[in-house]
Motif scaffolding. Structure first.
Motif, PDB file in Angstrom:
ATOM      1  N   PHE A  77       0.706  -1.133  -0.099  1.00 55.11           N
ATOM      2  CA  PHE A  77       0.063  -0.181  -0.003  1.00 55.11           C
ATOM      3  C   PHE A  77       0.729   1.493  -0.015  1.00 55.11           C
ATOM      4  O   PHE A  77       0.533   2.266  -0.621  1.00 55.11           O
ATOM      5  N   LEU A  78       2.135   1.247   0.691  1.00 54.59           N
ATOM      6  CA  LEU A  78       2.766   2.493   0.963  1.00 54.59           C
ATOM      7  C   LEU A  78       3.541   2.519  -0.382  1.00 54.59           C
ATOM      8  O   LEU A  78       3.636   3.978  -0.644  1.00 54.59           O
ATOM      9  N   LEU A  79       4.018   1.561  -1.010  1.00 55.28           N
ATOM     10  CA  LEU A  79       4.949   1.582  -2.244  1.00 55.28           C
ATOM     11  C   LEU A  79       3.856   2.237  -3.458  1.00 55.28           C
ATOM     12  O   LEU A  79       4.292   3.105  -4.030  1.00 55.28           O
ATOM     13  N   LYS A  80       2.754   1.859  -3.465  1.00 56.54           N
ATOM     14  CA  LYS A  80       1.712   2.052  -4.498  1.00 56.54           C
ATOM     15  C   LYS A  80       1.480   3.542  -4.299  1.00 56.54           C
ATOM     16  O   LYS A  80       1.275   4.487  -5.237  1.00 56.54           O
ATOM     17  N   THR A  81       1.008   4.075  -3.176  1.00 55.87           N
ATOM     18  CA  THR A  81       0.720   5.326  -2.769  1.00 55.87           C
ATOM     19  C   THR A  81       1.799   6.233  -3.138  1.00 55.87           C
ATOM     20  O   THR A  81       1.569   7.410  -3.684  1.00 55.87           O
ATOM     21  N   GLN A  82       2.949   5.757  -2.769  1.00 55.41           N
ATOM     22  CA  GLN A  82       4.079   6.679  -3.126  1.00 55.41           C
ATOM     23  C   GLN A  82       4.328   6.941  -4.764  1.00 55.41           C
ATOM     24  O   GLN A  82       4.563   7.961  -5.092  1.00 55.41           O
ATOM     25  N   GLN A  83       4.039   5.819  -5.474  1.00 56.15           N
ATOM     26  CA  GLN A  83       4.184   5.676  -6.990  1.00 56.15           C
ATOM     27  C   GLN A  83       3.282   6.590  -7.583  1.00 56.15           C
ATOM     28  O   GLN A  83       3.386   7.446  -8.435  1.00 56.15           O
ATOM     29  N   GLU A  84       1.927   6.487  -7.010  1.00 59.22           N
ATOM     30  CA  GLU A  84       0.886   7.231  -7.492  1.00 59.22           C
ATOM     31  C   GLU A  84       0.385   8.678  -7.402  1.00 59.22           C
ATOM     32  O   GLU A  84      -0.238   9.403  -7.973  1.00 59.22           O
ATOM     33  N   PHE A  85       0.961   9.115  -6.274  1.00 59.72           N
ATOM     34  CA  PHE A  85       0.712  10.449  -5.628  1.00 59.72           C
ATOM     35  C   PHE A  85       1.992  11.223  -5.358  1.00 59.72           C
ATOM     36  O   PHE A  85       3.233  10.522  -5.664  1.00 59.72           O
ATOM     37  N   GLY A  86       1.837  12.592  -5.122  1.00 55.91           N
ATOM     38  CA  GLY A  86       2.884  13.507  -5.070  1.00 55.91           C
ATOM     39  C   GLY A  86       3.790  13.296  -3.854  1.00 55.91           C
ATOM     40  O   GLY A  86       3.626  12.263  -3.127  1.00 55.91           O
ATOM     41  N   ASN A  93      12.580   4.067  -3.786  1.00 53.37           N
ATOM     42  CA  ASN A  93      12.261   4.983  -4.652  1.00 53.37           C
ATOM     43  C   ASN A  93      13.130   5.113  -5.984  1.00 53.37           C
ATOM     44  O   ASN A  93      14.314   5.548  -5.816  1.00 53.37           O
ATOM     45  N   PRO A  94      12.628   4.970  -7.340  1.00 56.14           N
ATOM     46  CA  PRO A  94      13.554   4.894  -8.385  1.00 56.14           C
ATOM     47  C   PRO A  94      14.029   6.507  -8.703  1.00 56.14           C
ATOM     48  O   PRO A  94      15.023   6.481  -9.386  1.00 56.14           O
ATOM     49  N   LYS A  95      13.614   7.301  -8.135  1.00 62.03           N
ATOM     50  CA  LYS A  95      14.242   8.838  -8.197  1.00 62.03           C
ATOM     51  C   LYS A  95      15.624   8.833  -7.657  1.00 62.03           C
ATOM     52  O   LYS A  95      16.578   9.406  -8.215  1.00 62.03           O
TER      53      LYS A  95
END
Ligand code: HEM
Length: 450
Positions: free
Chosen positions: A28-37, A358-360
């Motif tokens: 859930f945390l990973l997905k939220t990180q990817q989808e939102f700012g 985080n891929p950044k």
């Protein structure tokens, strides 16, 4: 521009995002990180507003520059049942004072005195290992780090008692962990099985700790060598007002260090053994370094500076599987972070697990590549809070030097002599995010003499 409306994952009418989070917190945390700012809004239940902070510079504001507007979130209050008002749970001025008193005992030069005990206790563990035996490595690491913290705390003055202390600490940890993750908060006064067991464990620990404190206060010169942590806590004086700690405060800090100071390192080591076993090329490179630097002898504190690759392995293991996978803070006043206005009671979540993948900031974030830490270049290049296994700011882990030294010495001692492989037909190894991030179902491994 300051905004009060922050986007985030859609939730259910009453429970919001709570069930989705509970079902798979890490996913859930990973997905939220990817989808939102940089900031994502979530709701846990009808009125509990949670925000996932995904930007390292904003994390820095929460943990460092604007930390005065926050306190530790409620989940940790349950730990107070065990650790009272120790440095982990206290806030504001009380925290600062305890931190000032404790800090010198955790300086690098002080903790380096514990290196030999760490190696000796690891050797004691290995004395019980048989070639090609299947062992629970999660249990072994937990027992080892508990023995180390107990020896560090009490020196060799704790005769017998080690097992009782170990058991009581385990019961206390489980109690805190269960309470923190349960939906219903059953008060301590109700005589449930777990409440009674916990009370008994707390009494055992109190009895031992207060007895030793009394012996030491009465006889400061004849007990212990003066080097163990307890002696240092008893002798600590506040540089500002010259006062020390009461017995109750010393007791709370002893419990705090037991609670905070062994499961995290044990899990870090368990994950490292798992990662090494599934990456033979890394394992071989590590063996080469160990053989070259140690040539078969036991490691000492002086070897640590020469074991570069070993440290890269530990950092990379803490990147992928950070034992502390999320830090929560609750706003105590209205505060603006990154253009978002937070209200008192809002909870901000900063997840090491999500940020470290985080891929950044990381190429091939899901892969285990210790070399990415070579020469310290990466850590200079990325923002400070893109990698924060020990947190940061005034509440940064007080035991970080201790933990790194301990993990390195244990890894070197065992790695020089044994190869660890997952047991045949082992169930898939998955992370389970409880109070700390641990391998779900534990790790069964075959230990083979190298
Ligand atoms: C790999 C091992 C470890 C990891 C990953 C770790 C991680 C952390 C993190 C992330 C925090 C900050 C939590 C927050 O800000 O809410 C913390 C705090 C703390 N840690 Fe560790 N820790 C480790 C080992 C240890 C050890 C060995 C000790 C003691 C011997 C210790 C004692 C503490 C204490 C007392 C605090 C509270 C500090 C404060 O609030 O002022 N930790 N740790």
């Amino acid at each position: 521009m300051v905004t009060t409306k922050t986007p985030g994952p859609k939730g259910l009418l009453i429970t919001g995002n709570l069930l989705a989070f509970r079902k798979d917190p890490l996913g859930f945390l990973l997905k939220t990180q990817q989808e939102f700012g940089d900031v994502a809004h979530m709701r846990f239940g009808p009125a509990r507003h949670m925000y996932l902070i995904n930007d390292p510079d904003l994390i820095k504001e929460v943990l460092m520059t604007k930390q005065k507007s926050f306190q530790k979130a409620k989940g940790l209050q349950t730990a107070k049942a065990v650790v009272g008002e120790g440095v982990l749970t206290s806030e504001g001025e009380a925290h600062l004072r305890q931190r000032r008193l404790m800090q010198p005992s955790f300086r690098k030069d002080r903790v380096s005195k514990y290196a030999d005990s760490m190696v000796e206790l690891t050797d004691d563990l290995l004395a019980g290992w048989k070639d090609h035996q299947e062992r629970s490595i999660t249990d072994d690491m937990m027992e080892l780090t508990l023995n180390i913290i107990t020896r560090t705390m009490f020196g060799t003055s704790l005769k017998g008692g080690l097992h009782d202390i170990g058991h009581a600490v385990e019961v206390g940890m489980k109690y805190v962990s269960n309470k923190a993750s349960s939906i219903f908060d059953i008060p301590e006064s109700i005589p449930t099985k777990s409440n009674l067991e916990f009370k008994q464990a707390a009494k055992t620990l109190d009895d031992v700790i207060y007895r030793i404190i009394e012996e030491r206060r009465n006889n400061p010169n004849t007990n212990g060598t003066g080097d163990d942590l307890l002696s240092m806590l008893l002798a600590a004086k506040d540089e500002e007002d010259g006062t020390g700690m009461t017995d109750q405060q010393v007791r709370d800090e002893v419990m705090t260090i037991f609670l905070a100071g062994h499961e995290t390192t044990a899990n870090t080591l368990a994950w490292t053994w798992y990662l090494l076993s599934s990456h033979p090329e890394v394992e071989h490179k590590l063996w080469q370094e160990l053989d070259q630097v140690l040539g078969g002898r036991k490691p000492t504190i002086d070897d640590l500076g020469k074991l570069d690759y070993l440290h890269q392995v530990i950092w990379e293991s803490m990147r992928l599987y950070p034992a502390v996978w999320v830090i929560n803070r609750e706003a105590t006043e209205e505060v603006e972070i990154g253009g978002h206005l937070f209200k008192p009671g809002d909870t901000l979540m900063m997840s090491q697990f999500a940020m470290h993948r985080n891929p950044k900031y990381y190429d091939h974030p899901e892969q285990f590549i210790p070399e990415r830490f070579a020469g310290g270049e990466l850590l200079k290049r990325i923002p400070q809070f893109a990698y924060f296994p020990f947190g940061g700011g005034p509440r940064v882990c007080i035991g970080n030097n201790f933990a790194l030294m301990e993990a390195a010495l244990i890894l070197a001692t065992i790695g020089s002599r044994y190869k660890l492989s997952l047991a045949p037909n082992h169930p898939e190894v998955e992370p389970e995010p409880l109070v700390t991030l641990r391998p779900k179902l534990g790790l069964k491994m075959i230990v083979a003499a190298r």
